[in-house]
Design an enzyme around this catalytic site. Structure first.
Site, PDB file in Angstrom:
ATOM      1  N   LYS A   1      -4.151  15.686 -15.429  1.00 57.16           N
ATOM      2  CA  LYS A   1      -4.270  16.605 -16.367  1.00 57.16           C
ATOM      3  C   LYS A   1      -2.861  16.708 -17.061  1.00 57.16           C
ATOM      4  O   LYS A   1      -2.796  15.630 -17.871  1.00 57.16           O
ATOM      5  CB  LYS A   1      -4.367  17.870 -15.922  1.00 57.16           C
ATOM      6  CG  LYS A   1      -5.475  18.090 -14.783  1.00 57.16           C
ATOM      7  CD  LYS A   1      -6.883  18.085 -15.415  1.00 57.16           C
ATOM      8  CE  LYS A   1      -8.005  17.628 -14.529  1.00 57.16           C
ATOM      9  NZ  LYS A   1      -8.296  19.096 -13.645  1.00 57.16           N
TER      10      LYS A   1
ATOM     11  N   TYR B   1     -10.521  25.682  -7.617  1.00 57.38           N
ATOM     12  CA  TYR B   1     -11.142  24.593  -8.154  1.00 57.38           C
ATOM     13  C   TYR B   1     -12.549  24.189  -7.246  1.00 57.38           C
ATOM     14  O   TYR B   1     -12.369  23.973  -6.133  1.00 57.38           O
ATOM     15  CB  TYR B   1     -10.344  23.289  -8.354  1.00 57.38           C
ATOM     16  CG  TYR B   1     -10.868  22.035  -8.906  1.00 57.38           C
ATOM     17  CD1 TYR B   1     -11.019  21.892 -10.370  1.00 57.38           C
ATOM     18  CD2 TYR B   1     -10.915  20.882  -8.181  1.00 57.38           C
ATOM     19  CE1 TYR B   1     -11.538  20.872 -10.743  1.00 57.38           C
ATOM     20  CE2 TYR B   1     -11.352  19.897  -8.576  1.00 57.38           C
ATOM     21  CZ  TYR B   1     -11.644  19.753  -9.922  1.00 57.38           C
ATOM     22  OH  TYR B   1     -12.030  18.417 -10.455  1.00 57.38           O
TER      23      TYR B   1
ATOM     24  N   ASP C   1      -2.609  24.901  -5.381  1.00 55.72           N
ATOM     25  CA  ASP C   1      -3.177  24.031  -6.252  1.00 55.72           C
ATOM     26  C   ASP C   1      -2.332  24.355  -7.596  1.00 55.72           C
ATOM     27  O   ASP C   1      -2.607  25.396  -8.211  1.00 55.72           O
ATOM     28  CB  ASP C   1      -4.448  24.019  -6.470  1.00 55.72           C
ATOM     29  CG  ASP C   1      -5.089  23.070  -7.511  1.00 55.72           C
ATOM     30  OD1 ASP C   1      -4.197  22.548  -8.519  1.00 55.72           O
ATOM     31  OD2 ASP C   1      -6.025  22.581  -7.717  1.00 55.72           O
TER      32      ASP C   1
ATOM     33  N   ARG D   1       0.803  -1.120  -0.028  1.00 57.27           N
ATOM     34  CA  ARG D   1      -0.027  -0.023   0.016  1.00 57.27           C
ATOM     35  C   ARG D   1       0.704   1.223   0.074  1.00 57.27           C
ATOM     36  O   ARG D   1       0.570   2.182  -0.532  1.00 57.27           O
ATOM     37  CB  ARG D   1      -0.861  -0.105   1.266  1.00 57.27           C
ATOM     38  CG  ARG D   1      -1.982   0.940   1.205  1.00 57.27           C
ATOM     39  CD  ARG D   1      -3.224   0.868   2.176  1.00 57.27           C
ATOM     40  NE  ARG D   1      -2.625   0.675   3.296  1.00 57.27           N
ATOM     41  CZ  ARG D   1      -2.996  -0.244   4.310  1.00 57.27           C
ATOM     42  NH1 ARG D   1      -4.301  -1.013   4.247  1.00 57.27           N
ATOM     43  NH2 ARG D   1      -2.563  -0.449   5.706  1.00 57.27           N
TER      44      ARG D   1
HETATM   45  C1  LIG Z   1      -8.811  18.936 -12.345  1.00 58.92           C
HETATM   46  C2  LIG Z   1      -8.287  19.359 -11.102  1.00 58.92           C
HETATM   47  C3  LIG Z   1      -8.209  18.990 -10.058  1.00 58.92           C
HETATM   48  C4  LIG Z   1      -8.797  17.512  -9.476  1.00 58.92           C
HETATM   49  O1  LIG Z   1      -8.044  16.428 -10.214  1.00 58.92           O
HETATM   50  P1  LIG Z   1      -8.669  14.951 -10.202  1.00 58.92           P
HETATM   51  O2  LIG Z   1      -7.496  14.231 -10.565  1.00 58.92           O
HETATM   52  O3  LIG Z   1      -9.659  15.097 -11.325  1.00 58.92           O
HETATM   53  O4  LIG Z   1      -9.471  14.811  -8.752  1.00 58.92           O
HETATM   54  C5  LIG Z   1      -7.777  19.816  -8.642  1.00 58.92           C
HETATM   55  N1  LIG Z   1      -7.166  21.053  -8.932  1.00 58.92           N
HETATM   56  C6  LIG Z   1      -7.379  21.707 -10.455  1.00 58.92           C
HETATM   57  C7  LIG Z   1      -7.012  22.981 -10.583  1.00 58.92           C
HETATM   58  C8  LIG Z   1      -7.905  21.024 -11.478  1.00 58.92           C
HETATM   59  O5  LIG Z   1      -7.994  21.252 -12.821  1.00 58.92           O
END
Ligand SMILES: *Cc1c(COP(=O)(O)O)cnc(C)c1O
Length: 376
Positions: free
Chosen positions: A188, A91, A163, A38
């Protein structure tokens, strides 16, 4: 049977393991020996090392999605009774988590205007544990004064978390600008394939890194080795993909800006962006993700634009090989201080398709958006 000796593979082996066998009884409880999968395997180690190198971090913890990376970091860095400051341009699911889940842990959230800069000092309380940034902001692309917010927070002993998904470790190095912890939704840009979820939490100091790793381990977060391998593969081509999408996106953004069917283009690398000077100072590139407001102001304009697109897919996310478009009214309405816009907001995520195919698609969309509002 004769066997030739084999060379080494370029990439780490993808082991699939829950149990990790040991050689003798004493090893079962040896704290220096990992006995359960894990906590990660060879491919996870390789991916963590790659992220650490990319961001110049001291430590990396992986999480099963970008959202879980953000929520894990927030919970690991704030304690019961704490006050957390979160940018209003974060987000939307992160804002929802702060509003709905943090109160269960006795943590209160205050949303601050993204362009607050060093004036965040006036909002820091004795019980403030964390300042959360996202720059540029999701959907609306406000650029934050990251160094000022990091400096003022650090002086007050408050941890900062950003973020950094839009920057992808390419356009900016937030840890070098003084932020303590940076999160990537590797779903992304790092992946680039639109087929995997993964998040990475990167700490400038080993101490924050250890705290987050301990918390994630205690909560039982685990990342599939196959997913980790997919993202590691994506990272190899990240700089080339990011740069190509940046180039196409800027060209399309400039072209959109010259069209009479468009009221406003929101892209921090354009001179028309209100935070362009900050972007020039703190960034070296831009993501191929930006927004625009059509000149037609009726509610149906965004839908007419989107429904006419054939190359762009209608869907959330960005950073993949395929171009995507969404309208963003619901997320913006949920904000504490929604930005003033003259019409509906459309976000474009530019993929790796040829620029002229994308431009022709946008042109068809603009014509539809400008058309008779009664005709759908
Ligand atoms: C897509 C996104 C997230 C979340 O990511 P996931 O892998 O889809 O949970 C968080 N912050 C930003 C700025 C995003 O564009």
């Amino acid at each position: 049977m004769t066997r030739r000796r084999r060379g080494r593979p370029v990439n780490p082996p993808i082991e699939r393991a829950s149990t990790l066998l040991v050689d003798d009884a004493a090893a079962l409880y040896d704290p220096d020996i990992e006995t359960y999968g894990r906590g990660g395997l060879a491919v996870h180690d390789a991916l963590r090392e790659a992220f650490v190198t990319l961001e110049g971090a001291a430590a990396c913890t992986l999480a099963p999605s970008g959202l879980s990376a953000m929520t894990t970091a927030i919970l690991a860095l704030a304690q019961g009774g704490a006050h957390v400051l979160v940018t209003d341009c974060a987000y939307a699911p992160v804002r929802a988590f702060c509003r709905r889940v943090l109160p269960q842990f006795g943590i209160s959230t205050e949303f601050y205007p993204p362009r607050i800069g060093g004036e965040i000092a006036a909002r820091l309380r004795p019980e403030t544990a964390l300042v959360v940034l996202e720059s540029p902001g999701s959907l609306t692309f406000e650029v934050q004064d990251t160094p000022a917010i990091a400096r003022v927070s650090a002086a007050a002993g408050v941890t900062t978390l950003v973020d950094a998904t839009w920057t992808a470790g390419i356009a900016q190095r937030p840890l070098a600008l003084g932020v303590d912890v940076a999160v990537h939704a590797a779903t992304k840009f790092a992946s680039g394939g639109s087929d995997v979820f993964l998040g990475a939490i990167l700490s400038r100091e080993a101490e924050h890194g250890a705290r987050i790793a301990r918390f994630a381990r205690a909560c039982g977060l685990a990342v599939s080795p196959d997913d980790a391998a997919q993202v590691l593969r994506g990272l190899r081509s990240l700089p080339l993909r990011y740069t190509a999408q940046d180039r196409t996106a800027r060209a399309l953004a400039r072209w959109l800006e010259g069209r009479e069917e468009v009221a406003q283009v929101i892209h921090p690398a354009l001179e028309s962006h209100p935070d362009h000077a900050l972007w020039l100072r703190d960034f070296t590139a831009a993501a191929g993700v930006f927004a625009f407001v059509p000149a037609a102001t009726d509610d149906g304009a965004a839908a007419r634009f989107l429904d006419a697109l054939k190359v762009f897919g209608l869907g959330f996310s960005y950073g993949g090989f395929e171009s995507l478009a969404v309208h963003a009214a619901p997320q913006i309405k949920g904000r504490e201080q929604p930005p003033a816009l003259s019409g509906p907001l459309v976000r474009l995520a530019i993929g790796l398709e040829p620029e002229d195919a994308l431009r022709a698609d946008l042109e068809a969309g603009l014509e539809a958006a400008a058309g008779d509002p009664g005709r759908t």
